[in-house]
Design a protein around this motif. Structure first.
Motif, PDB file in Angstrom:
ATOM      1  N   HIS A 476       0.812  -1.228   0.000  1.00  0.00           N
ATOM      2  CA  HIS A 476       0.000   0.000   0.000  1.00  0.00           C
ATOM      3  C   HIS A 476       0.842   1.273   0.000  1.00  0.00           C
ATOM      4  O   HIS A 476       0.308   2.352   0.249  1.00  0.00           O
ATOM      5  CB  HIS A 476      -0.964  -0.006   1.181  1.00  0.00           C
ATOM      6  N   ARG A 477       2.126   1.154  -0.270  1.00  0.00           N
ATOM      7  CA  ARG A 477       2.963   2.330  -0.523  1.00  0.00           C
ATOM      8  C   ARG A 477       3.171   2.414  -2.022  1.00  0.00           C
ATOM      9  O   ARG A 477       3.948   1.659  -2.600  1.00  0.00           O
ATOM     10  CB  ARG A 477       4.311   2.226   0.206  1.00  0.00           C
ATOM     11  N   LYS A 478       2.455   3.313  -2.651  1.00  0.00           N
ATOM     12  CA  LYS A 478       2.437   3.400  -4.105  1.00  0.00           C
ATOM     13  C   LYS A 478       3.257   4.589  -4.599  1.00  0.00           C
ATOM     14  O   LYS A 478       3.108   5.707  -4.091  1.00  0.00           O
ATOM     15  CB  LYS A 478       0.998   3.556  -4.614  1.00  0.00           C
ATOM     16  N   ILE A 479       4.079   4.333  -5.586  1.00  0.00           N
ATOM     17  CA  ILE A 479       4.796   5.418  -6.256  1.00  0.00           C
ATOM     18  C   ILE A 479       3.854   6.041  -7.284  1.00  0.00           C
ATOM     19  O   ILE A 479       3.307   5.345  -8.136  1.00  0.00           O
ATOM     20  CB  ILE A 479       6.066   4.899  -6.943  1.00  0.00           C
ATOM     21  N   VAL A 480       3.637   7.339  -7.159  1.00  0.00           N
ATOM     22  CA  VAL A 480       2.740   8.059  -8.065  1.00  0.00           C
ATOM     23  C   VAL A 480       3.536   9.165  -8.742  1.00  0.00           C
ATOM     24  O   VAL A 480       4.175   9.977  -8.074  1.00  0.00           O
ATOM     25  CB  VAL A 480       1.523   8.639  -7.309  1.00  0.00           C
ATOM     26  N   ARG A 481       3.475   9.213 -10.060  1.00  0.00           N
ATOM     27  CA  ARG A 481       4.246  10.191 -10.826  1.00  0.00           C
ATOM     28  C   ARG A 481       3.367  11.268 -11.461  1.00  0.00           C
ATOM     29  O   ARG A 481       3.877  12.280 -11.913  1.00  0.00           O
ATOM     30  CB  ARG A 481       5.047   9.480 -11.927  1.00  0.00           C
ATOM     31  N   ASP A 482       2.062  11.030 -11.516  1.00  0.00           N
ATOM     32  CA  ASP A 482       1.148  11.948 -12.193  1.00  0.00           C
ATOM     33  C   ASP A 482       0.033  12.351 -11.235  1.00  0.00           C
ATOM     34  O   ASP A 482      -0.556  11.508 -10.558  1.00  0.00           O
ATOM     35  CB  ASP A 482       0.564  11.257 -13.437  1.00  0.00           C
ATOM     36  N   TRP A 483      -0.279  13.638 -11.190  1.00  0.00           N
ATOM     37  CA  TRP A 483      -1.278  14.163 -10.248  1.00  0.00           C
ATOM     38  C   TRP A 483      -2.637  13.500 -10.413  1.00  0.00           C
ATOM     39  O   TRP A 483      -3.371  13.319  -9.441  1.00  0.00           O
ATOM     40  CB  TRP A 483      -1.392  15.674 -10.424  1.00  0.00           C
ATOM     41  N   LYS A 484      -2.979  13.096 -11.643  1.00  0.00           N
ATOM     42  CA  LYS A 484      -4.308  12.505 -11.862  1.00  0.00           C
ATOM     43  C   LYS A 484      -4.481  11.200 -11.087  1.00  0.00           C
ATOM     44  O   LYS A 484      -5.615  10.755 -10.842  1.00  0.00           O
ATOM     45  CB  LYS A 484      -4.554  12.269 -13.354  1.00  0.00           C
ATOM     46  N   ASP A 485      -3.369  10.571 -10.707  1.00  0.00           N
ATOM     47  CA  ASP A 485      -3.453   9.308  -9.969  1.00  0.00           C
ATOM     48  C   ASP A 485      -3.396   9.494  -8.453  1.00  0.00           C
ATOM     49  O   ASP A 485      -3.549   8.523  -7.708  1.00  0.00           O
ATOM     50  CB  ASP A 485      -2.296   8.386 -10.388  1.00  0.00           C
ATOM     51  N   PHE A 486      -3.183  10.732  -7.999  1.00  0.00           N
ATOM     52  CA  PHE A 486      -2.916  10.989  -6.580  1.00  0.00           C
ATOM     53  C   PHE A 486      -4.100  10.587  -5.700  1.00  0.00           C
ATOM     54  O   PHE A 486      -3.982   9.697  -4.841  1.00  0.00           O
ATOM     55  CB  PHE A 486      -2.582  12.478  -6.402  1.00  0.00           C
ATOM     56  N   VAL A 487      -5.258  11.210  -5.893  1.00  0.00           N
ATOM     57  CA  VAL A 487      -6.424  10.902  -5.049  1.00  0.00           C
ATOM     58  C   VAL A 487      -6.983   9.512  -5.314  1.00  0.00           C
ATOM     59  O   VAL A 487      -7.358   8.816  -4.360  1.00  0.00           O
ATOM     60  CB  VAL A 487      -7.508  11.990  -5.195  1.00  0.00           C
ATOM     61  N   PRO A 488      -7.057   9.055  -6.578  1.00  0.00           N
ATOM     62  CA  PRO A 488      -7.517   7.670  -6.776  1.00  0.00           C
ATOM     63  C   PRO A 488      -6.717   6.637  -5.985  1.00  0.00           C
ATOM     64  O   PRO A 488      -7.277   5.674  -5.465  1.00  0.00           O
ATOM     65  CB  PRO A 488      -7.357   7.474  -8.299  1.00  0.00           C
ATOM     66  N   GLU A 489      -5.413   6.850  -5.874  1.00  0.00           N
ATOM     67  CA  GLU A 489      -4.612   5.918  -5.083  1.00  0.00           C
ATOM     68  C   GLU A 489      -4.913   6.050  -3.590  1.00  0.00           C
ATOM     69  O   GLU A 489      -4.949   5.058  -2.862  1.00  0.00           O
ATOM     70  CB  GLU A 489      -3.123   6.125  -5.348  1.00  0.00           C
ATOM     71  N   LEU A 490      -5.130   7.271  -3.128  1.00  0.00           N
ATOM     72  CA  LEU A 490      -5.534   7.457  -1.731  1.00  0.00           C
ATOM     73  C   LEU A 490      -6.856   6.744  -1.478  1.00  0.00           C
ATOM     74  O   LEU A 490      -7.053   6.118  -0.418  1.00  0.00           O
ATOM     75  CB  LEU A 490      -5.684   8.939  -1.399  1.00  0.00           C
TER      76      LEU A 490
END
Length: 570
Positions: A476-490
Motif C-alpha cells: 500500500h505504498r504506491k509510487i505516483v508520478r502523475d497528479w491525476k493518480d494521486f487521489v484515486p490511489e488514496l
C-alpha cells in the motif's frame, strides 16, 4: 503506479474516519459521546457473562461487529472487552488496565536498556510550568497554544499566576540545563523522563491514538556540536523503529519531516511512520528532533569555547550548545491493536503479551472423579512450571463453572498468542493440543518437547505477525508520478510516494486539492474527507530524482527535490 517491495532484511467514543464526510462535532457533542461511551462500556462489562446455573452455562458477549464494517465500534469493543482500557467521566482521559500497562512496561524495559548504554539517565520534572517560562519561546508555544490546559485555582484561592499542565517539557527543563551546564566538561548532558502530558485538544478522541492525557517518554539532551547531536537523533530513531518492529511486530518507515510538519522550534525532525490498513491512513509513530541551538539561545545554555586560544586574563567566547529532544507514546499500543486485531478481538505479539500461553483443561465433566480431576490439574501445573522455567509467561485457567468454549473465546478476545488444551485423551497420548491466536487450526506437541517447541512457536508467531503486516504496508505504498493518480490511489487505501519540491505552500495546496475540492480529484464517499499531508521524506528513496522531474502538484511548476510520502493520517 508502482508498489514498493517489502525489505525482507528488515475519545471519547473512539472515532475512526472511514465513512462519508460528516459535520465536525461541537465540544458538548464530544463530551456527551464520551460519557455515553463510558456508560456503555460499563454496562458491557457488567453483562459480559451471565451465569444460568451449571458448568458450561456462562455466555460470553464477544466482539459483536466486524472490523471491516465498523472500525470505530470494533475498536471500542476490542479495547474494553479485551481489558486494556476503560473510559472515565473525564472526556479524553482513560484508565490503562494492567493488560495495556504491561505492554507499556515491556516498552520501557526495552528502551531503557538501550538508552542507558548511550549514557542517558532517567529523571523526573514537575507537571506544572509557569506561564512566563512556557512563553519564553514563541514558536514553540504557538505550536501548542490551543492545547495547553491551565490551572487557575489552588484550593479555594485563585492563583496570582496561572500554571500550565505540561504539554511537553522543553521549557520546564531548560532553565535547569542552563544552571547544570557550565563547561564543555558537563557535555553531553542526557536526561529522559517517563511521565504523562496533557494536550487539551478537541479533535475526535481515539483511545491510545489521540487523547487529552497520555503516557510517554521524553528525552532531552545537550551536546557540544551539531554532528554529535545528529548522531544521537538517528540512534534514537533506530531504537524507536526497533520497538515497533521487534516488540510490537509493526512495520514503520523511517524518514525526515518536511519543514511544514516538523516539531515547533526544531532545527529538523526525524520520524517513524506507520500505516493502518483498515482505513488506509498513515500514523506518526514516534519522532526524534534536533532542536539545534534555538532553545539554548532562549535559555542561555552556553559553554566557553574549549578550542579557542586566549592570552592570560582573557576569557573565551561563549558557545551555545546543540540540543535534541525525542518522544515515544502510548499511541504505539493503539497502532498495534489496529494492525493486528481481528473480528475475534485482540491479537497481542508474544514479546509484549502479559500472558503468552494459556493452558485450558478439557474433557472434564460432571462424571469426572475428583481423583482424575486432580491428576489432570496436577499434570497441567507441571507443564506450567516447565514453561515458566523456560522463561515464558503462563496462565492456567482452572475457573469453575465456565465451559472450555467460553474460555477459548475469552482468551482469544484478550489476544493471548498461544492456547494449549489438555484433557484425558491428550494425557493418554502424551501430547498437548495447541492453537495459535494469529491463525486457524490446531496441532499437537509431545509433552517432553514443550520447553523447547513452545518458545520456538512463539517466536514464529512474532515473526509471522511482522511479516504479514510488512507485506501489507509495502503493498500500500504506491509510487505516483502523475497528479491525476494521486487521489484515486488514496481512495484505494494507499499512501503515496511522489516527486515533490518540499515547499510548505505547495504542501498546503496539495492537502487542500486532495480533499475533493478540485475537479478530477473526487474523494471516494467511503474515504475520509480530509486531504493528504506529507508524512515524511523516506530515508530509503525509491530512486534518484531525475533531472527535469517536476513536483507532483501541477500548480507548482518547480523541480522536484525529493520523493515525499503523502497520505491521509491520524
Amino acid at each position: 503506479m508502482e508498489t514498493l517491495k517489502v525489505n525482507e532484511s528488515e475519545n471519547n467514543t473512539p472515532t475512526v474516519e472511514g465513512g462519508a464526510p460528516h459535520r465536525k462535532p461541537e465540544k458538548k457533542d464530544k463530551e456527551r459521546k464520551d460519557q455515553k461511551a463510558a456508560a456503555k462500556s460499563k454496562g458491557t462489562n457488567q453483562s459480559q457473562a451471565s451465569k444460568k446455573g451449571g458448568q458450561g452455562d456462562v455466555e460470553l458477549k464477544g466482539i459483536t461487529c466486524k472490523k471491516a464494517e465498523d472500525l470505530s465500534e470494533w475498536y471500542q469493543q476490542v479495547i474494553v472487552k479485551g481489558e486494556l482500557l476503560e473510559f472515565t467521566d473525564v472526556p479524553g482521559c482513560y484508565i490503562y488496565q494492567p493488560g495495556s500497562y504491561r505492554i507499556w512496561e515491556f516498552i520501557q524495559e526495552f528502551f531503557n536498556k538501550r538508552i542507558r548504554k548511550m549514557g542517558v539517565k532517567n529523571c523526573y520534572f514537575p507537571l506544572f510550568i509557569t506561564e512566563a517560562n512556557l512563553q519564553r519561546e514563541k514558536d514553540h508555544i504557538e505550536g501548542f497554544a490551543a492545547e495547553v490546559a491551565w490551572v487557575t485555582e489552588g484550593g479555594k484561592n485563585k492563583l496570582e499566576k496561572r500554571l500550565a499542565v505540561r504539554p511537553t517539557s522543553e521549557t520546564a527543563m531548560y532553565s535547569f540545563y542552563s544552571k547544570k551546564i557550565r563547561s564543555h566538561r558537563d557535555l553531553p548532558l542526557k536526561m529522559n523522563q517517563w511521565n504523562n502530558v496533557v494536550r487539551w485538544e478537541f479533535k475526535h478522541a481515539m483511545p491510545f491514538i489521540r487523547s487529552r492525557e497520555f503516557l510517554w517518554q521524553e528525552g532531552h539532551t545537550a551536546h557540544f556540536s551539531e554532528e554529535e547531536a545528529g548522531v544521537e537523533v538517528r540512534q534514537i530513531l533506530d531504537h524507536y523503529a526497533a520497538i515497533y518492529e521487534e516488540l510490537l511486530a509493526v512495520p514503520v518507515v523511517k524518514g525526515r519531516k518536511t519543514v511544514n510538519e516538523q516539531f515547533p522550534g526544531a532545527h529538523y525532525t526525524t520520524t517513524v511512520e506507520g500505516y493502518i490498513p483498515a482505513v488506509g491512513r498513515g500514523v506518526q509513530a514516534a519522532t526524534s528532533h534536533c532542536l539545534g541551538q534555538h532553545f539554548a539561545k532562549m535559555f542561555d545554555i552556553t559553554i566557553e569555547d574549549p578550542n579557542q586560544k586566549v592570552k592570560e586574563g582573557e576569557t573565551r567566547d561563549k558557545l551555545f550548545v546543540w540540543q535534541n529532544s525525542w518522544g515515544f507514546t502510548t499511541r504505539s499500543i493503539g497502532i498495534m491493536i489496529l494492525i493486528h486485531g481481528d473480528d475475534k478481538g485482540l491479537v497481542i505479539p508474544p514479546r509484549v503479551a502479559d500472558v503468552q500461553v494459556v493452558i485450558v483443561p478439557v474433557g472434564v465433566t460432571a462424571k469426572t472423579s475428583d481423583t482424575d480431576r486432580e491428576k489432570l490439574y496436577g499434570q497441567i501445573k507441571d507443564m506450567s512450571d516447565k514453561l515458566e522455567g523456560a522463561d515464558l509467561r503462563v496462565e492456567c485457567d482452572f475457573r469453575e463453572g465456565y465451559s472450555p468454549g467460553y474460555k477459548f473465546n475469552d482468551w482469544e478476545m484478550k489476544g493471548v498468542p498461544l492456547r494449549i488444551e489438555f484433557g484425558p485423551k491428550d494425557s493418554a497420548n502424551g501430547v498437548v493440543t495447541y492453537s495459535r491466536r494469529d491463525q486457524e487450526g490446531k496441532d499437537t506437541i509431545p509433552i517432553p518437547d514443550l520447553a523447547t517447541q513452545v518458545p520456538e512457536l512463539l517466536e514464529t508467531i512474532q515473526a509471522d505477525l511482522f511479516r504479514r503486516a510488512s507485506e501489507e504496508y509495502a503493498a500500500h505504498r504506491k509510487i505516483v508520478r502523475d497528479w491525476k493518480d494521486f487521489v484515486p490511489e488514496l481512495n484505494q487505501k494507499n499512501v503515496v510516494i511522489v516527486p515533490h519540491c518540499t515547499g510548505g505552500d505547495c504542501e498546503d495546496e496539495i492537502k487542500k486539492d486532495s480533499s475533493g475540492n478540485v475537479e478530477g480529484q473526487e474523494v471516494d464517499v467511503r474515504a475520509p474527507s480530509m486531504g493528504a499531508k506529507s508524512l515524511c521524506i523516506p530515508d530509503e528513496q525509491p530512486e534518484e530524482i531525475k533531472a527535469g522531474t517536476k513536483c507532483i502538484n501541477p500548480k507548482c511548476g518547480k523541480d522536484a527535490k525529493m520523493w515525499v510520502m503523502f497520505g491521509r493520517s491520524y
